[in-house]
Scaffold this motif. Structure first.
Motif, mmCIF file in Angstrom:
data_model
loop_
_atom_site.group_PDB
_atom_site.id
_atom_site.type_symbol
_atom_site.label_atom_id
_atom_site.label_comp_id
_atom_site.label_asym_id
_atom_site.label_seq_id
_atom_site.Cartn_x
_atom_site.Cartn_y
_atom_site.Cartn_z
ATOM 1 N N GLY A 183 -25.209 28.684 51.334
ATOM 2 C CA GLY A 183 -24.220 29.093 52.499
ATOM 3 C C GLY A 183 -23.473 30.452 52.291
ATOM 4 N N LYS A 184 -22.143 30.222 52.516
ATOM 5 C CA LYS A 184 -21.201 31.496 52.086
ATOM 6 C C LYS A 184 -20.695 31.317 50.629
ATOM 7 C CE LYS A 184 -19.829 32.853 56.800
ATOM 8 N NZ LYS A 184 -18.846 32.962 57.829
ATOM 9 N N TYR A 185 -21.070 30.409 50.230
ATOM 10 C CA TYR A 185 -20.487 30.208 48.747
ATOM 11 C C TYR A 185 -21.573 30.775 47.805
ATOM 12 C CZ TYR A 185 -17.253 26.683 50.975
ATOM 13 O OH TYR A 185 -16.319 26.060 51.473
ATOM 14 N N GLN A 186 -20.761 31.209 46.549
ATOM 15 C CA GLN A 186 -21.377 31.717 45.423
ATOM 16 C C GLN A 186 -21.126 30.777 44.191
ATOM 17 O OE1 GLN A 186 -20.550 35.415 43.013
ATOM 18 N NE2 GLN A 186 -22.571 36.014 44.063
ATOM 19 N N LEU A 187 -22.085 30.356 43.475
ATOM 20 C CA LEU A 187 -21.808 29.314 42.553
ATOM 21 C C LEU A 187 -22.319 29.987 41.226
ATOM 22 C CD1 LEU A 187 -23.513 25.992 44.004
ATOM 23 C CD2 LEU A 187 -20.972 26.961 44.177
ATOM 24 N N LEU A 188 -21.356 30.065 40.295
ATOM 25 C CA LEU A 188 -21.685 30.796 38.963
ATOM 26 C C LEU A 188 -21.793 29.583 38.005
ATOM 27 C CD1 LEU A 188 -20.621 33.267 40.630
ATOM 28 C CD2 LEU A 188 -19.890 34.211 38.261
ATOM 29 N N VAL A 211 -12.614 26.323 39.949
ATOM 30 C CA VAL A 211 -13.533 25.817 38.757
ATOM 31 C C VAL A 211 -13.870 24.276 38.927
ATOM 32 C CG1 VAL A 211 -13.603 25.504 36.153
ATOM 33 C CG2 VAL A 211 -12.550 27.367 37.227
ATOM 34 N N ARG A 212 -15.121 23.793 38.687
ATOM 35 C CA ARG A 212 -15.503 22.629 38.901
ATOM 36 C C ARG A 212 -16.419 22.178 37.956
ATOM 37 N NH1 ARG A 212 -12.444 20.347 43.044
ATOM 38 N NH2 ARG A 212 -12.540 21.588 45.017
ATOM 39 N N ASP A 213 -16.547 20.874 37.694
ATOM 40 C CA ASP A 213 -17.549 20.507 36.797
ATOM 41 C C ASP A 213 -18.889 20.330 37.502
ATOM 42 O OD1 ASP A 213 -15.722 19.871 34.540
ATOM 43 O OD2 ASP A 213 -15.182 18.079 35.616
ATOM 44 N N ARG A 214 -20.171 20.698 36.776
ATOM 45 C CA ARG A 214 -21.277 20.679 37.446
ATOM 46 C C ARG A 214 -21.782 19.367 37.875
ATOM 47 N NH1 ARG A 214 -26.161 24.265 34.782
ATOM 48 N NH2 ARG A 214 -27.776 23.991 36.755
ATOM 49 N N GLY A 215 -22.090 19.354 39.006
ATOM 50 C CA GLY A 215 -22.439 18.354 39.858
ATOM 51 C C GLY A 215 -21.375 17.715 40.816
ATOM 52 N N ALA A 256 -26.443 31.042 35.212
ATOM 53 C CA ALA A 256 -27.270 30.862 36.629
ATOM 54 C C ALA A 256 -26.215 31.553 37.581
ATOM 55 C CB ALA A 256 -28.052 29.838 36.703
ATOM 56 N N VAL A 257 -26.813 32.078 38.642
ATOM 57 C CA VAL A 257 -25.856 32.509 39.985
ATOM 58 C C VAL A 257 -26.715 31.767 41.215
ATOM 59 C CG1 VAL A 257 -24.823 34.099 41.261
ATOM 60 C CG2 VAL A 257 -24.933 34.246 38.824
ATOM 61 N N GLU A 258 -25.958 31.061 42.099
ATOM 62 C CA GLU A 258 -26.596 30.499 43.234
ATOM 63 C C GLU A 258 -26.067 30.810 44.248
ATOM 64 O OE1 GLU A 258 -28.169 26.160 44.706
ATOM 65 O OE2 GLU A 258 -27.262 26.382 42.635
ATOM 66 N N LEU A 273 -21.784 28.025 34.264
ATOM 67 C CA LEU A 273 -21.313 28.201 32.977
ATOM 68 C C LEU A 273 -21.928 27.248 32.055
ATOM 69 C CD1 LEU A 273 -17.820 29.276 34.235
ATOM 70 C CD2 LEU A 273 -19.998 30.636 33.889
ATOM 71 N N THR A 274 -21.712 27.872 30.832
ATOM 72 C CA THR A 274 -22.188 26.917 29.568
ATOM 73 C C THR A 274 -20.985 25.954 29.583
ATOM 74 O OG1 THR A 274 -21.166 28.460 28.227
ATOM 75 C CG2 THR A 274 -23.532 28.334 28.214
ATOM 76 N N GLY A 275 -21.311 24.630 28.990
ATOM 77 C CA GLY A 275 -20.104 23.786 28.786
ATOM 78 C C GLY A 275 -20.213 22.922 30.362
ATOM 79 N N GLU A 276 -21.282 23.039 31.283
ATOM 80 C CA GLU A 276 -21.370 22.262 32.226
ATOM 81 C C GLU A 276 -20.274 22.520 33.256
ATOM 82 O OE1 GLU A 276 -24.043 20.261 33.047
ATOM 83 O OE2 GLU A 276 -24.815 21.579 31.359
ATOM 84 N N LEU A 277 -19.820 23.684 33.487
ATOM 85 C CA LEU A 277 -18.744 24.151 34.345
ATOM 86 C C LEU A 277 -19.419 25.265 35.436
ATOM 87 C CD1 LEU A 277 -15.615 25.226 32.224
ATOM 88 C CD2 LEU A 277 -16.066 23.046 33.532
ATOM 89 N N VAL A 278 -18.837 24.939 36.775
ATOM 90 C CA VAL A 278 -19.141 25.767 37.883
ATOM 91 C C VAL A 278 -17.977 26.761 38.461
ATOM 92 C CG1 VAL A 278 -20.449 26.049 40.027
ATOM 93 C CG2 VAL A 278 -20.900 24.345 38.381
ATOM 94 N N LEU A 279 -18.186 27.968 38.638
ATOM 95 C CA LEU A 279 -16.996 28.683 39.301
ATOM 96 C C LEU A 279 -17.620 28.997 40.592
ATOM 97 C CD1 LEU A 279 -14.476 30.170 38.998
ATOM 98 C CD2 LEU A 279 -15.778 32.418 38.579
ATOM 99 N N VAL A 280 -16.867 28.348 41.512
ATOM 100 C CA VAL A 280 -17.359 28.366 42.932
ATOM 101 C C VAL A 280 -16.378 29.364 43.596
ATOM 102 C CG1 VAL A 280 -17.206 26.992 45.046
ATOM 103 C CG2 VAL A 280 -17.774 25.905 43.105
ATOM 104 N N VAL A 281 -17.145 30.488 44.258
ATOM 105 C CA VAL A 281 -16.653 31.554 44.912
ATOM 106 C C VAL A 281 -16.603 31.416 46.290
ATOM 107 C CG1 VAL A 281 -16.199 34.146 44.813
ATOM 108 C CG2 VAL A 281 -17.249 32.855 42.739
ATOM 109 N N HIS A 282 -15.746 31.600 47.250
ATOM 110 C CA HIS A 282 -15.824 31.876 48.574
ATOM 111 C C HIS A 282 -15.286 33.283 48.829
ATOM 112 C CE1 HIS A 282 -16.219 31.613 52.783
ATOM 113 N NE2 HIS A 282 -16.477 30.329 52.663
ATOM 114 N N PHE A 283 -16.120 34.254 49.270
ATOM 115 C CA PHE A 283 -15.593 35.536 49.589
ATOM 116 C C PHE A 283 -14.627 35.864 51.044
ATOM 117 C CE2 PHE A 283 -19.370 36.104 46.958
ATOM 118 C CZ PHE A 283 -18.882 36.726 45.882
#
Length: 248
Positions: free
Chosen positions: A25-30, A85-89, A20-22, A32-42
């Motif tokens: 604000g100005k952040y994009q959250l990808l 890279v963050r853990d989901r939640g 999923a991609v969400e 990932l499987t394994g309860e990981l989130v890639l947090v992107v700020h452009f």
């Protein structure tokens, strides 16, 4: 990039699927499987480019390669973008205000967010804790659309003006959604009403657009049709004679 992705975090991404991609604000959250989130700020100039793996465009700062040999490249001419890279939640995002693109945003919500803010409205709109997702260019364009001076005291704006501002914000974002060209690369400047147009006649009233600096950021506005009801009267301005009498 402003913050390099540590090798151990990059290794955690290997073999994960994007589920999923969400945007917040100005952040994009990808997600990932394994309860990981890639947090992107452009930041100011970052963006994703899709293409074949191994064919990185100029100014590519990071790449996500997929098993079908395609890839997305984080391209950023200024190298300000960040990946985390963050853990989901536990995404670690700062406190954010309501989203500027939210259908539920209205003048009443804006009035509550601006209560007690005695500074000028333009810098306040850039505070992501007040309103998330609005950048410098969009703020200038929205204020022009709402006929509000960037110098107007934020907390002094009446509900009617705030309702108009919300509609202008929504319209500005909607235009950008339907045209993916980036302002930061000069690709879409032609559709802007005031930003980057200092000295040119306002397309609405003909008065010359002005540039100022507020809180270290460029502000473009029309002193003819963006008036400040909380400040002193504006001096008389000369309208571009070529536009005098033209219905806009």
């Amino acid at each position: 990039m402003a913050r390099s992705l540590p090798p151990e975090d990059a290794a955690r991404l290997a073999g994960r699927d994007v589920v999923a991609v969400e945007r917040r604000g100005k952040y994009q959250l990808l997600y990932l499987t394994g309860e990981l989130v890639l947090v992107v700020h452009f930041r100011m100039a970052g963006d994703w480019y899709a293409g074949p793996a191994g064919d990185a465009p100029r100014h590519a700062r990071a790449v996500l390669e997929f098993t079908d040999r395609t890839a997305v490249f984080l391209v950023d001419t200024r190298a300000f973008a960040t990946l985390t890279v963050r853990d989901r939640g536990a995404e670690g995002l700062p406190a954010l205000g309501p989203d500027a693109a939210s259908p539920s945003l209205d003048g009443g919500t804006m009035a509550r967010r601006l209560a007690g803010r005695r500074g000028p409205i333009k810098p306040v709109l850039l505070d992501q804790a007040v309103l998330a997702g609005l950048g410098n260019i969009y703020a200038a364009e929205a204020l022009w659309g709402a006929r509000i001076s960037p110098y107007t005291t934020a907390s002094a704006l009446p509900i009617a003006d705030l309702d108009r501002l919300v509609e202008a914000i929504r319209a500005t974002i909607d235009v950008a959604r339907h045209d993916p060209r980036r302002y930061s690369r000069g690709e879409a400047l032609g559709r802007l009403a005031v930003y980057g147009r200092a000295g040119e006649p306002c397309v609405r009233c003909g008065v010359a657009v002005e540039r100022a600096v507020q809180a270290g950021r460029s502000t473009y506005f029309c002193p003819g049709c963006q008036t400040d009801p909380t400040g002193p009267p504006e001096p008389a301005r000369v309208v571009n004679p070529k536009l005098r009498g033209v219905r806009l």
